[in-house]
Motif scaffolding. Sequence first.
Motif: not given
Length: 258
Positions: A117-125, A210-228
């Motif tokens: 569900x994290x991959x489907x989330x929209x950016x927080x900001x 902004x810090x949260x937006x960067x963090x959320x983007x990293x997590x979404x992209x990492x999950x899409x690239x196979x990180x669990x």
Amino acid sequence: MTETNEVSRAAHAFQSAVEELAGVLPNGFRERSPGGTLLATTGSLIPALNGITSAEPIPDKAEIALLCDAAEPHVKGLPWSIRLRGEPEEGIVAVAADHGLTTLTQQPFMLLQLTDDRTAQEPARETACVRPLRDDEHEVFAEVLGAAFGAPPAIITSLYTPLVLGQPFVHAYVAEVDGVPAAAGLAILTGEHVGLANIGTLSEYRRQGLGRAVTETILRDAHANGARTAYLHSSDEAIPLFEQVGFRTEEFWTFLTA
């Protein structure tokens, strides 16, 4: 200290990330002891990325002592460190002191399990644009982080060169407000783990998400690239930010520096 398979795997992933970084740099050096303790130097001005790292719940004093001796020609003129899980025994503290590492601090080690569900989330900001940085934008990364953490940009560029930012396992990000770089962060992917580092925001843009937006983007992209699983070492001040996105402190690591 919490010792679970999940935490242990993340600890070893962090150790492997340091080893990977040392392995791609022209002046880098890496060596493993038989028990797995790592000596790795990047040649950077960041003490956490020059020195000895143990991912075992009970560090091996003898291995650390031998690697401290082996480190001397590689850390000459560089800030360096010993990084360990939990509280080190007195013997390890004494070995560190013998090599000039007399400052002891502790850092929370935080984990987050990544789900679909994290991959489907929209950016927080929505008013900030968070995007990956190209390898030739290393100076932008250095300028934002240098200003955010009160450090000369040269410290950042001493490690995060175009060569490093161009590695497939390294992913740097910048958040821009009206086209102005305002926050940045880094992800290192090793297998099913992603390590987050250097999440920083310029002072005039703080408390705007902004810090949260960067963090959320990293997590979404990492999950899409196979990180669990995501992990990071946090400062005390940043703990609330990372707790907001789901990280929890699992244990504390000791950081021995000069």
